[in-house]
Scaffold this active site. Structure first.
Site, PDB file in Angstrom:
ATOM      1  N   ASP A   1     -19.043 -11.805  34.128  1.00 27.79           N
ATOM      2  CA  ASP A   1     -18.229 -12.754  34.894  1.00 27.79           C
ATOM      3  C   ASP A   1     -16.993 -11.948  35.300  1.00 27.79           C
ATOM      4  OD1 ASP A   1     -18.078 -15.855  35.536  1.00 27.79           O
ATOM      5  OD2 ASP A   1     -16.063 -15.332  34.899  1.00 27.79           O
TER       6      ASP A   1
ATOM      7  N   LYS B   1     -20.746 -19.852  27.487  1.00 29.42           N
ATOM      8  CA  LYS B   1     -19.781 -18.966  28.167  1.00 29.42           C
ATOM      9  C   LYS B   1     -18.919 -18.328  27.098  1.00 29.42           C
ATOM     10  CE  LYS B   1     -18.531 -17.790  32.358  1.00 29.42           C
ATOM     11  NZ  LYS B   1     -19.325 -17.820  33.616  1.00 29.42           N
TER      12      LYS B   1
HETATM   13  P1  NDP Z   1     -14.863  -9.756  39.513  1.00 31.90           P
HETATM   14  O1  NDP Z   1     -14.075  -9.432  38.307  1.00 31.90           O
HETATM   15  O2  NDP Z   1     -15.871  -8.796  40.015  1.00 31.90           O
HETATM   16  O3  NDP Z   1     -13.870 -10.047  40.741  1.00 31.90           O
HETATM   17  C1  NDP Z   1     -12.933 -11.063  40.668  1.00 31.90           C
HETATM   18  C2  NDP Z   1     -12.136 -11.095  41.944  1.00 31.90           C
HETATM   19  O4  NDP Z   1     -11.328 -12.273  41.964  1.00 31.90           O
HETATM   20  C3  NDP Z   1     -11.159  -9.939  42.073  1.00 31.90           C
HETATM   21  O5  NDP Z   1     -10.948  -9.648  43.431  1.00 31.90           O
HETATM   22  C4  NDP Z   1      -9.905 -10.500  41.432  1.00 31.90           C
HETATM   23  O6  NDP Z   1      -8.700  -9.881  41.859  1.00 31.90           O
HETATM   24  C5  NDP Z   1      -9.945 -11.931  41.896  1.00 31.90           C
HETATM   25  N1  NDP Z   1      -9.266 -12.766  40.915  1.00 31.90           N
HETATM   26  C6  NDP Z   1      -9.553 -12.902  39.615  1.00 31.90           C
HETATM   27  N2  NDP Z   1      -8.698 -13.714  38.994  1.00 31.90           N
HETATM   28  C7  NDP Z   1      -7.826 -14.095  39.949  1.00 31.90           C
HETATM   29  C8  NDP Z   1      -6.698 -14.931  39.934  1.00 31.90           C
HETATM   30  N3  NDP Z   1      -6.286 -15.549  38.812  1.00 31.90           N
HETATM   31  N4  NDP Z   1      -6.053 -15.124  41.112  1.00 31.90           N
HETATM   32  C9  NDP Z   1      -6.454 -14.501  42.259  1.00 31.90           C
HETATM   33  N5  NDP Z   1      -7.522 -13.674  42.320  1.00 31.90           N
HETATM   34  C10 NDP Z   1      -8.190 -13.492  41.185  1.00 31.90           C
HETATM   35  O7  NDP Z   1     -15.520 -11.173  39.232  1.00 31.90           O
HETATM   36  P2  NDP Z   1     -16.770 -11.885  39.938  1.00 31.90           P
HETATM   37  O8  NDP Z   1     -16.821 -11.517  41.371  1.00 31.90           O
HETATM   38  O9  NDP Z   1     -17.944 -11.667  39.096  1.00 31.90           O
HETATM   39  O10 NDP Z   1     -16.374 -13.427  39.778  1.00 31.90           O
HETATM   40  C11 NDP Z   1     -15.684 -14.147  40.793  1.00 31.90           C
HETATM   41  C12 NDP Z   1     -15.909 -15.635  40.603  1.00 31.90           C
HETATM   42  O11 NDP Z   1     -17.317 -15.914  40.686  1.00 31.90           O
HETATM   43  C13 NDP Z   1     -15.466 -16.216  39.262  1.00 31.90           C
HETATM   44  O12 NDP Z   1     -15.043 -17.553  39.469  1.00 31.90           O
HETATM   45  C14 NDP Z   1     -16.752 -16.238  38.443  1.00 31.90           C
HETATM   46  O13 NDP Z   1     -16.711 -17.185  37.405  1.00 31.90           O
HETATM   47  C15 NDP Z   1     -17.744 -16.627  39.521  1.00 31.90           C
HETATM   48  N6  NDP Z   1     -19.138 -16.325  39.274  1.00 31.90           N
HETATM   49  C16 NDP Z   1     -19.548 -15.060  38.981  1.00 31.90           C
HETATM   50  C17 NDP Z   1     -20.889 -14.798  38.783  1.00 31.90           C
HETATM   51  C18 NDP Z   1     -21.394 -13.426  38.521  1.00 31.90           C
HETATM   52  O14 NDP Z   1     -22.611 -13.272  38.441  1.00 31.90           O
HETATM   53  N7  NDP Z   1     -20.552 -12.409  38.427  1.00 31.90           N
HETATM   54  C19 NDP Z   1     -21.883 -15.871  38.825  1.00 31.90           C
HETATM   55  C20 NDP Z   1     -21.358 -17.158  39.215  1.00 31.90           C
HETATM   56  C21 NDP Z   1     -20.040 -17.348  39.413  1.00 31.90           C
HETATM   57  P3  NDP Z   1      -7.945  -8.845  40.886  1.00 31.90           P
HETATM   58  O15 NDP Z   1      -8.766  -7.596  40.946  1.00 31.90           O
HETATM   59  O16 NDP Z   1      -6.586  -8.704  41.448  1.00 31.90           O
HETATM   60  O17 NDP Z   1      -7.958  -9.472  39.522  1.00 31.90           O
HETATM   61  O1  2IT Z   2     -20.848 -18.280  36.144  1.00 34.74           O
HETATM   62  C1  2IT Z   2     -21.977 -17.745  36.097  1.00 34.74           C
HETATM   63  O2  2IT Z   2     -23.000 -18.366  36.405  1.00 34.74           O
HETATM   64  C2  2IT Z   2     -22.059 -16.347  35.673  1.00 34.74           C
HETATM   65  N1  2IT Z   2     -21.034 -15.724  35.434  1.00 34.74           N
HETATM   66  C3  2IT Z   2     -23.408 -15.698  35.496  1.00 34.74           C
HETATM   67  C4  2IT Z   2     -24.006 -16.048  34.159  1.00 34.74           C
HETATM   68  C5  2IT Z   2     -25.269 -15.311  33.800  1.00 34.74           C
HETATM   69  O3  2IT Z   2     -25.723 -15.523  32.664  1.00 34.74           O
HETATM   70  O4  2IT Z   2     -25.803 -14.542  34.606  1.00 34.74           O
END
Ligand code: NDP
Ligand code: 2IT
Length: 446
Positions: free
Chosen positions: A166, A126
């Protein structure tokens, strides 16, 4: 309280001070693994648990860049190369002002077990930066990404370490970083996943985490003779994971009634249908606005500074960030009739919230199982890059569904208790661990 867990954690805390999220992630896994390791002493003698809690390598670097006013800004870049026993390091990059070493170590630690659960040959890593993309121009984001990749490019490669997105890293950022890597190395390879479709990306990768979390929830329900059809769901976040969670949930006959961002949450009891979701995608991905605007546009309630866990729902999909759902939120959900939690985010539930899920015997899919669809399709993107042959949408989606089904089965195999209740936390932790541990044993004390 298991004194063996406490002893182990005392050492972890002494060695990794001021990293509370890392302690939290390791503690949860240690609670599942220490009893299992006692029954399987070969892992104890080889000190596998101690070894997996120590990153193979940590890279920390300066990221200087020039803002639109011509001033120099300095951020910090990281890459945690956690474990390469079963494949090259694989895991996302997070750009958010809260990013620090402890947060990325927790994410890398979770990633090792998650990637193992997918059954694909990927180790765990990561990275990211404390850079805040909010309010930055596209040119500023590009200059930052180029500077970040200038240093990172020395450490990664398609057979070494393959980053992806992420929080704060989506298609735009992956594009800027890919361009810089290609320019520096003079090679076109699958060094990043989440690429654009025209230059090595995979169909369904943007959708995969959200779709996977919904498939996982459906698997848990189907194992109990039920399904998502007709279910009301609370979803947090409004980014990549939340958006595609809402999309798939709606397709499967469920109804999402909430979304949120770091400033507040909306509650739309009529449901966030396909048309409203298209508007949200434009708001968040193109205009980069706030979810508050949804309430004004569609005439529903907005709760400033509040998370969406106080509404009536059957299923919850925490899809924003770590520790976004605490004990009182969990109590509110369960009192309102929520029976299923499928975590799109990484470690969104606090330990006391998890304890309540398990003691209430609701269906709880922890992040490392429920959100593994994202990295799984990243793995499929790597396969397609190696073959130099893209798969169709149907092919990738079918593989994603099979992978989520298999992860569910692994959790059932390792997590079913004597009374029949499935402890998916234990199932995911042990199921993910065994493959990594056996590979480490075979490869000696490295
Ligand atoms: P994005 O940046 O697309 O969206 C994040 C969302 O979460 C936004 O709505 C953001 O609001 C909100 N957010 C972020 N930080 C905070 C905080 N500290 N408090 C409240 N709201 C918050 O990210 P993703 O959708 O990609 O990721 C969301 C979650 O999913 C994370 O935990 C990530 O690690 C996990 N994840 C993502 C994967 C991926 O493929 N993208 C895979 C597996 C897990 P704001 O715009 O106000 O910051
Ligand atoms: O938390 C996660 O699994 C991710 N942000 C996706 C990682 C990846 O390599 O696609």
């Amino acid at each position: 309280m298991d004194p063996r867990v406490d002893q182990f954690m005392a050492k972890i805390k002494a060695k990794n001070p001021a990293e509370p999220e890392f302690h939290q992630a390791v503690h949860e896994v240690a609670e599942s693994l220490i009893p299992f390791i006692e029954e399987n002493p070969k892992y104890k003698h080889a000190k596998i648990l101690e070894r997996i809690a120590e990153p193979e390598r940590v890279i920390l670097f300066r990221v200087p860049w020039i803002n639109d006013k011509g001033e120099v800004e300095i951020n910090r870049g990281f890459r945690i190369e956690m474990n390469s026993a079963i494949g090259p390091y694989k895991g996302g990059l997070r750009f958010h002002p809260t990013v620090n070493l402890g947060i990325l170590k927790f994410l890398a630690f979770e990633q090792v077990l998650k990637n193992s659960l997918t059954t694909l040959p990927m180790g765990g890593g990561k990275g990211g930066s404390d850079f805040d993309p909010k309010g930055k121009s596209d040119n500023e984001v590009m200059r930052f990404c180029q500077s970040f990749m200038t240093e990172l490019s020395r450490h990664i490669g398609p057979n070494t370490d393959i980053p992806a997105g992420d929080i704060g890293v989506g298609g735009r950022e992956i594009g800027f970083m890919f361009g810089q890597y290609k320019r520096i190395r003079n090679e076109f390879t699958g060094v990043l996943t989440g690429k654009g479709l025209g230059w090595g990306g995979s169909l369904i990768r943007p959708e995969a985490t959200g779709y996977g979390a919904v498939y996982f929830a459906n698997e848990m329900l189907m194992a109990n003779g039920d399904s998502l059809k007709g279910k009301i769901a609370a979803v947090s976040g409004s980014g990549n994971v939340a958006q595609y969670t809402v999309e798939k949930l709606t397709e499967l006959g469920g109804k999402a009634v909430t979304l949120s961002d770091s400033q507040g949450s909306i509650y739309d009891p009529d449901g966030i249908d396909a048309e409203k979701l298209a508007w949200v995608m434009e708001l968040k991905n193109i205009r980069r606005g706030r979810i508050k605007e949804y309430a004004a546009k569609f005439g529903c309630e907005y709760f400033e500074g509040k998370r969406p866990w106080h509404v009536k729902c059957d299923v919850a999909f925490p899809s924003a960030t770590e520790n976004e759902l605490n004990l009182s939120d969990a109590e509110a959900l369960i009192n309102n009739g929520c029976k299923v939690i499928s975590e799109g985010a990484n470690m969104p539930s606090t330990p006391d919230a998890i304890e309540l899920y398990l003691s209430s015997k609701i269906l709880y899919g922890p992040g490392k199982a429920a959100n593994a669809g994202g990295v799984a399709v990243s793995g499929l993107e790597m396969t397609q890059n190696s073959m130099r042959l893209p798969w169709s949408r149907e092919e990738v989606d079918a593989r994603l569904q099979t992978i989520m089904k298999n992860i569910h089965q692994t959790c059932v195999d390792f997590g079913t208790e004597s009374g029949g209740y499935v402890d998916y936390v234990k199932g995911a932790n042990i199921g993910g661990f065994v493959k990594v541990a056996d590979a480490m044993m075979a490869q000696g004390a490295v």
